[in-house]
Design a protein around this motif. Sequence first.
Motif, PDB file in Angstrom:
ATOM      1  N   ASN A  66       0.865  -1.169   0.000  1.00  0.00           N
ATOM      2  CA  ASN A  66       0.000   0.000   0.000  1.00  0.00           C
ATOM      3  C   ASN A  66       0.905   1.223   0.000  1.00  0.00           C
ATOM      4  O   ASN A  66       1.754   1.371   0.881  1.00  0.00           O
ATOM      5  CB  ASN A  66      -0.868   0.004   1.254  1.00  0.00           C
ATOM      6  CG  ASN A  66      -1.734  -1.234   1.355  1.00  0.00           C
ATOM      7  OD1 ASN A  66      -2.827  -1.281   0.799  1.00  0.00           O
ATOM      8  ND2 ASN A  66      -1.226  -2.264   2.038  1.00  0.00           N
ATOM      9  N   ILE A  67       0.752   2.050  -0.996  1.00  0.00           N
ATOM     10  CA  ILE A  67       1.544   3.271  -1.048  1.00  0.00           C
ATOM     11  C   ILE A  67       0.649   4.414  -0.613  1.00  0.00           C
ATOM     12  O   ILE A  67      -0.373   4.666  -1.249  1.00  0.00           O
ATOM     13  CB  ILE A  67       2.048   3.564  -2.481  1.00  0.00           C
ATOM     14  CG1 ILE A  67       2.580   2.304  -3.155  1.00  0.00           C
ATOM     15  CG2 ILE A  67       3.085   4.682  -2.460  1.00  0.00           C
ATOM     16  CD1 ILE A  67       3.875   1.819  -2.638  1.00  0.00           C
ATOM     17  N   LEU A  68       1.018   5.064   0.449  1.00  0.00           N
ATOM     18  CA  LEU A  68       0.196   6.162   0.936  1.00  0.00           C
ATOM     19  C   LEU A  68      -0.012   7.162  -0.197  1.00  0.00           C
ATOM     20  O   LEU A  68       0.932   7.523  -0.899  1.00  0.00           O
ATOM     21  CB  LEU A  68       0.905   6.846   2.112  1.00  0.00           C
ATOM     22  CG  LEU A  68       0.087   6.954   3.405  1.00  0.00           C
ATOM     23  CD1 LEU A  68      -0.391   5.575   3.818  1.00  0.00           C
ATOM     24  CD2 LEU A  68       0.898   7.597   4.479  1.00  0.00           C
ATOM     25  N   SER A  78       3.750  12.467   0.939  1.00  0.00           N
ATOM     26  CA  SER A  78       2.415  12.217   1.479  1.00  0.00           C
ATOM     27  C   SER A  78       2.308  12.536   2.963  1.00  0.00           C
ATOM     28  O   SER A  78       1.225  12.489   3.538  1.00  0.00           O
ATOM     29  CB  SER A  78       2.046  10.749   1.258  1.00  0.00           C
ATOM     30  OG  SER A  78       2.832   9.923   2.098  1.00  0.00           O
ATOM     31  N   VAL A  79       3.440  12.848   3.554  1.00  0.00           N
ATOM     32  CA  VAL A  79       3.470  12.974   5.002  1.00  0.00           C
ATOM     33  C   VAL A  79       2.554  14.080   5.538  1.00  0.00           C
ATOM     34  O   VAL A  79       1.754  13.857   6.443  1.00  0.00           O
ATOM     35  CB  VAL A  79       4.922  13.204   5.493  1.00  0.00           C
ATOM     36  CG1 VAL A  79       4.944  13.552   6.964  1.00  0.00           C
ATOM     37  CG2 VAL A  79       5.767  11.973   5.223  1.00  0.00           C
ATOM     38  N   ALA A 122       9.302   3.717   5.718  1.00  0.00           N
ATOM     39  CA  ALA A 122       9.303   5.176   5.659  1.00  0.00           C
ATOM     40  C   ALA A 122      10.723   5.689   5.852  1.00  0.00           C
ATOM     41  O   ALA A 122      11.673   4.902   5.875  1.00  0.00           O
ATOM     42  CB  ALA A 122       8.376   5.738   6.732  1.00  0.00           C
ATOM     43  N   HIS A 123      10.836   6.995   6.020  1.00  0.00           N
ATOM     44  CA  HIS A 123      12.176   7.559   6.200  1.00  0.00           C
ATOM     45  C   HIS A 123      12.586   7.667   7.657  1.00  0.00           C
ATOM     46  O   HIS A 123      13.723   8.026   7.960  1.00  0.00           O
ATOM     47  CB  HIS A 123      12.266   8.924   5.515  1.00  0.00           C
ATOM     48  CG  HIS A 123      12.229   8.833   4.028  1.00  0.00           C
ATOM     49  ND1 HIS A 123      13.149   8.098   3.301  1.00  0.00           N
ATOM     50  CD2 HIS A 123      11.380   9.346   3.110  1.00  0.00           C
ATOM     51  CE1 HIS A 123      12.861   8.181   2.013  1.00  0.00           C
ATOM     52  NE2 HIS A 123      11.789   8.932   1.875  1.00  0.00           N
ATOM     53  N   LEU A 169      -0.530  13.344   8.073  1.00  0.00           N
ATOM     54  CA  LEU A 169      -0.512  13.741   9.479  1.00  0.00           C
ATOM     55  C   LEU A 169      -1.606  14.765   9.791  1.00  0.00           C
ATOM     56  O   LEU A 169      -2.141  14.796  10.901  1.00  0.00           O
ATOM     57  CB  LEU A 169       0.859  14.315   9.858  1.00  0.00           C
ATOM     58  CG  LEU A 169       2.014  13.310   9.874  1.00  0.00           C
ATOM     59  CD1 LEU A 169       3.304  14.003  10.292  1.00  0.00           C
ATOM     60  CD2 LEU A 169       1.715  12.142  10.806  1.00  0.00           C
ATOM     61  N   ALA A 170      -1.905  15.579   8.817  1.00  0.00           N
ATOM     62  CA  ALA A 170      -2.848  16.679   9.064  1.00  0.00           C
ATOM     63  C   ALA A 170      -4.156  16.188   9.674  1.00  0.00           C
ATOM     64  O   ALA A 170      -4.683  16.797  10.603  1.00  0.00           O
ATOM     65  CB  ALA A 170      -3.119  17.425   7.758  1.00  0.00           C
TER      66      ALA A 170
END
Length: 618
Positions: free
Chosen positions: A153-155, A236-237, A211-212, A241-242
């Motif tokens: 799954n790619i965000l 996408s971060v 992730a990083h 997160l928002a």
Amino acid sequence: MPVARPEPQEPRVIAHLDLDCFYVQVEQRRNPALRGQPTAVVQYNDWKGGGLIAVSYEARKFGVKRSMRGDEAKHVCPGINLVQVPVSRDKADLNVYRSAGSEVVAILSTKGKCERASIDEVYLDLTDAAKEMLSESPPESSEFIFEEATKSNILDLTSDASDREENVKAWLCRADADYQDKLLACGAIIVAQLRVKVLEETQFTCSAGIAHNKMLAKLVSGMHKPAQQTVVPSSSVQDFLASLPVKKMKQLGGKLGSSLQDDLGVETVGDLLGFTEEKLQEYYGVNTGTWLWKTARGISGEEVEDRLLPKSHGCGKTFPGPKALKTNTAVKSWLDKLCEELSERIQSDLNCNKRVAQTLTLHARASKENECNSVKKFPSKSCPLRYGTGKIQEDAMKLFESGLHDFWGYRNTGWSITSLSVTASKIFDIPSGTNSILRYIKGPSSGASSTIVDPSSTPDLTPFVVHEEQCQPSSSIKEDCDNSSLAKQCGATEEKGVSKKLSKAQESGSILKFLSQSQSAFHEKRNFDGLICSNQGHESSSGASEAGQHGKTNINTAGDHSAGNTWMLNVEDIDPDVVGELPLEIQREIQGWIRPSKHASTKKRGSTISSYFSPSRR
DNA sequence: ACGGATTATACG
DNA sequence: TCGTATAAT
């Protein structure tokens, strides 16, 4: 409480892997009939069907939850299989799950830095592996993409369509992606391979996040479960997160998260962006403030530790309601059991991993009998850890008494104990290099006849005295180093052969001997300690004949030189006067063990041996 | 009167 | 350093 760590500037590839309803999977492997069935693992079947600690995904569909009682689970899901956690010494025994967890760690640690985060979770730093793949066989120029990876799954990647896998494959292979995304794509492929390998070799499925940084990897590893992985491209971060509720973030699931909601009106991580770093620091202090500020932006510099083993071992039990312990003898009896298990586990850690624990800590919870329900806490107490079941039991009881003393203050009303636990911590590796002084001590497999040391170079150490009962042999080291057979093998731990041999060696004059003090005042914290001995595999001797002597099976005195036998020699104290008579080199080594202690024992002012493996020295 | 039993980490 | 508090699973 959380603290921000400085940021590595190079992009990293970090993965978090999490076994799906792990305890259930372990039980399903043991009993394949449970596969595909609604199943839960439960402990203590006696009261209300026991408490659930793991629930299969089939059972979750019925609304079965962790923290339900067995009875409730049966109610919402009549067909559920409830499997009990193994019990030994009248308490839950989690060793099967621990060793199953190590199986997985063993596989995952082959690719880059690996951190055992819990019994069923692991972090990996795959930066190097990903870079290597990118330069040697980049996905974009590769004909075939590992299939499991295409199920990622790619965000952000719209993933509802039937051409989902095609889209994912395309994303993984994008030639126009930036460097970071390319690294992530490689990471996703590597993780997919690892997960398949774990499945093949252990039959366990797991989910993963790539992730990083650790925070993001952990955040998404559970997003698609079971048996799936999720990738977080940095693009996408922000959006992700928002809208994320603050309480979902690791470290914000408790009071801090509640405070953010209640005191600052922060509901989502995005809401946090409205606060300056300074403002957050005002509320929560510099460290936590900075951490919050960075967290809101998806920044986390926390490194993956290179650690495959736990940092402490603990055993505990609760005694709810009517089961509360009210007498010293009840406490002692339970403490003895807990200490037995703890002793086995640290002994096994010593045998298998060549590690020693330095500190013993006792925790308890207590309430006062009648009268004003005092909120007073039972203090935790700790002391230097001495190896040997009996010694641990003895020390733990002393710690309890000391804590109990503090607990009443001046007036003793009745008490009752609602939980007890003992923990071994401050664990260090035994230095593997040549342990000079240890050459003077003979191991279990050395008969008096075979001499390790050259007699001519052997100093006369006769002024030391060995107390046999202080010799605590390890149990067999042979295998078991996956602790699957831990309980079994640690059962046969008492061995007289060693002390015999030590005495023989003593006669031969080639052994270091120690002076012992009386058992006196514990409260003054006698600084005891132990010495790890290991015959590094030289000399082969007479194992068979020895093995016959002690009736126990499983004692491995002979052979296995590759591992080297390890055992523990307990030392109460050492006479400083005698040290002066040793060769200078040895003196220096001994000095290295000695560290001043505030609570030094009454005797012989000055220092006592505290530990051979002092953390302060290399 | 806690869903248990473990682990880890920051703070003072 | 020790003991406490918080958090996660």
